[in-house]
Design a protein around this motif. Structure first.
Motif, mmCIF file in Angstrom:
data_model
loop_
_atom_site.group_PDB
_atom_site.id
_atom_site.type_symbol
_atom_site.label_atom_id
_atom_site.label_comp_id
_atom_site.label_asym_id
_atom_site.label_seq_id
_atom_site.Cartn_x
_atom_site.Cartn_y
_atom_site.Cartn_z
ATOM 1 N N GLU A 139 2.076 -1.557 -6.840
ATOM 2 C CA GLU A 139 3.551 -1.629 -6.928
ATOM 3 C C GLU A 139 4.393 -2.757 -5.932
ATOM 4 O O GLU A 139 5.284 -3.428 -5.976
ATOM 5 C CB GLU A 139 4.179 -0.548 -7.055
ATOM 6 C CG GLU A 139 4.198 0.621 -5.964
ATOM 7 C CD GLU A 139 2.913 1.253 -5.884
ATOM 8 O OE1 GLU A 139 2.709 2.268 -5.146
ATOM 9 O OE2 GLU A 139 1.754 1.184 -6.653
ATOM 10 N N LEU A 140 3.517 -2.406 -4.643
ATOM 11 C CA LEU A 140 4.022 -3.316 -3.567
ATOM 12 C C LEU A 140 3.500 -4.505 -3.560
ATOM 13 O O LEU A 140 4.267 -5.672 -3.209
ATOM 14 C CB LEU A 140 3.392 -2.735 -2.309
ATOM 15 C CG LEU A 140 4.074 -1.530 -1.723
ATOM 16 C CD1 LEU A 140 3.205 -0.935 -0.342
ATOM 17 C CD2 LEU A 140 5.470 -1.544 -1.419
ATOM 18 N N MET A 141 2.512 -5.046 -4.204
ATOM 19 C CA MET A 141 1.975 -6.333 -4.422
ATOM 20 C C MET A 141 3.096 -7.177 -5.523
ATOM 21 O O MET A 141 3.300 -8.257 -5.331
ATOM 22 C CB MET A 141 0.590 -6.422 -4.922
ATOM 23 C CG MET A 141 -0.094 -7.651 -5.215
ATOM 24 S SD MET A 141 -0.022 -8.803 -3.536
ATOM 25 C CE MET A 141 -1.145 -7.921 -2.613
ATOM 26 N N ASP A 142 3.442 -6.242 -6.700
ATOM 27 C CA ASP A 142 4.383 -6.754 -7.678
ATOM 28 C C ASP A 142 5.584 -7.063 -6.902
ATOM 29 O O ASP A 142 6.149 -8.188 -7.026
ATOM 30 C CB ASP A 142 4.510 -5.962 -8.536
ATOM 31 C CG ASP A 142 3.467 -5.707 -9.538
ATOM 32 O OD1 ASP A 142 2.330 -6.345 -9.570
ATOM 33 O OD2 ASP A 142 3.331 -4.697 -10.307
ATOM 34 N N GLU A 143 6.071 -6.411 -5.974
ATOM 35 C CA GLU A 143 7.334 -6.386 -5.397
ATOM 36 C C GLU A 143 7.141 -7.998 -4.276
ATOM 37 O O GLU A 143 7.956 -8.745 -4.438
ATOM 38 C CB GLU A 143 7.700 -5.376 -4.424
ATOM 39 C CG GLU A 143 9.081 -5.575 -3.598
ATOM 40 C CD GLU A 143 9.427 -4.451 -2.334
ATOM 41 O OE1 GLU A 143 10.212 -4.863 -1.734
ATOM 42 O OE2 GLU A 143 8.931 -3.196 -2.929
ATOM 43 N N MET A 144 6.146 -8.199 -3.616
ATOM 44 C CA MET A 144 5.851 -8.932 -2.672
ATOM 45 C C MET A 144 5.788 -10.369 -3.513
ATOM 46 O O MET A 144 6.334 -11.499 -3.103
ATOM 47 C CB MET A 144 4.597 -9.091 -1.930
ATOM 48 C CG MET A 144 4.406 -9.922 -0.956
ATOM 49 S SD MET A 144 2.834 -10.138 -0.329
ATOM 50 C CE MET A 144 2.798 -11.744 0.497
ATOM 51 N N LYS A 145 5.075 -10.396 -4.743
ATOM 52 C CA LYS A 145 5.034 -11.560 -5.598
ATOM 53 C C LYS A 145 6.411 -11.991 -6.115
ATOM 54 O O LYS A 145 6.731 -13.124 -6.198
ATOM 55 C CB LYS A 145 3.903 -11.319 -6.796
ATOM 56 C CG LYS A 145 2.647 -11.382 -6.169
ATOM 57 C CD LYS A 145 1.627 -11.401 -7.406
ATOM 58 C CE LYS A 145 0.032 -11.541 -6.667
ATOM 59 N NZ LYS A 145 -0.877 -11.508 -7.581
#
Length: 173
Positions: A139-145
């Protein structure tokens, strides 16, 4: 020639940084050197100490793992961009694990990787570190992207643009 605060205050060249690294290597005490000089309040001393340490191998730098939180604090608090960049460079070469994830540092990296007021070297290091920290949590990776997709790319230098493209295309690590 032994390493002193005064000598570090005078080191302004690549050759000087290499000399410092060679002396630390000869002494075999990367941690002791870092504890003495890396967190020095005089940014010239800290900068030169960090510059010398950037010449070390990853194995040599691993001695600094116990200082990770202190280095993170320095990176987030330093007003000197050279000290910030060099500290982030050392941090980027140390191990990070999910159990020790610092959300304040993640927030710092997410903010500074997109800040057009920040230097490109700091932006890219923050983007790399944010990527590593976000990789623990989908979920953090999605936010970063989403954050890097929203960057107004015309305002950034080629290094930032290239790293952004690699991350978005899935070619970064």
């Amino acid at each position: 020639m032994s390493i002193t605060s005064e000598r570090l205050r005078q080191t302004f060249s690549e050759g000087g940084a290499q000399e410092i690294y060679q002396e630390i290597k000869t002494e075999g005490d990367f941690l002791g050197f870092a504890r003495r000089y890396v967190l020095d309040p005089d940014h010239r001393v800290a900068r030169s100490a960090l510059w010398g340490l950037t010449k070390a191998t990853d194995e040599e730098l691993s001695e600094l793992q116990v200082m990770l939180n202190e280095l993170i604090e320095q990176a987030m608090q330093s007003e000197n961009s050279s000290v910030r960049r060099l500290t982030l460079s050392v941090i980027e070469r140390l191990k990070m694990n999910e159990e020790e994830l610092r959300t304040d540092f993640l927030d710092f990296c997410l903010e500074h990787m997109v800040s057009i007021k920040e230097f490109p070297g700091i932006q890219t290091l923050c983007m790399k570190l944010a990527y590593r920290m976000c990789s623990f949590y989908p979920e953090l990776m999605d936010e970063m992207k989403r954050t890097i997709e929203a960057m107004e790319i015309a305002y950034y230098k080629p290094a930032v643009k290239g790293l952004r493209k690699k991350i978005l295309s899935g070619r970064y690590r």
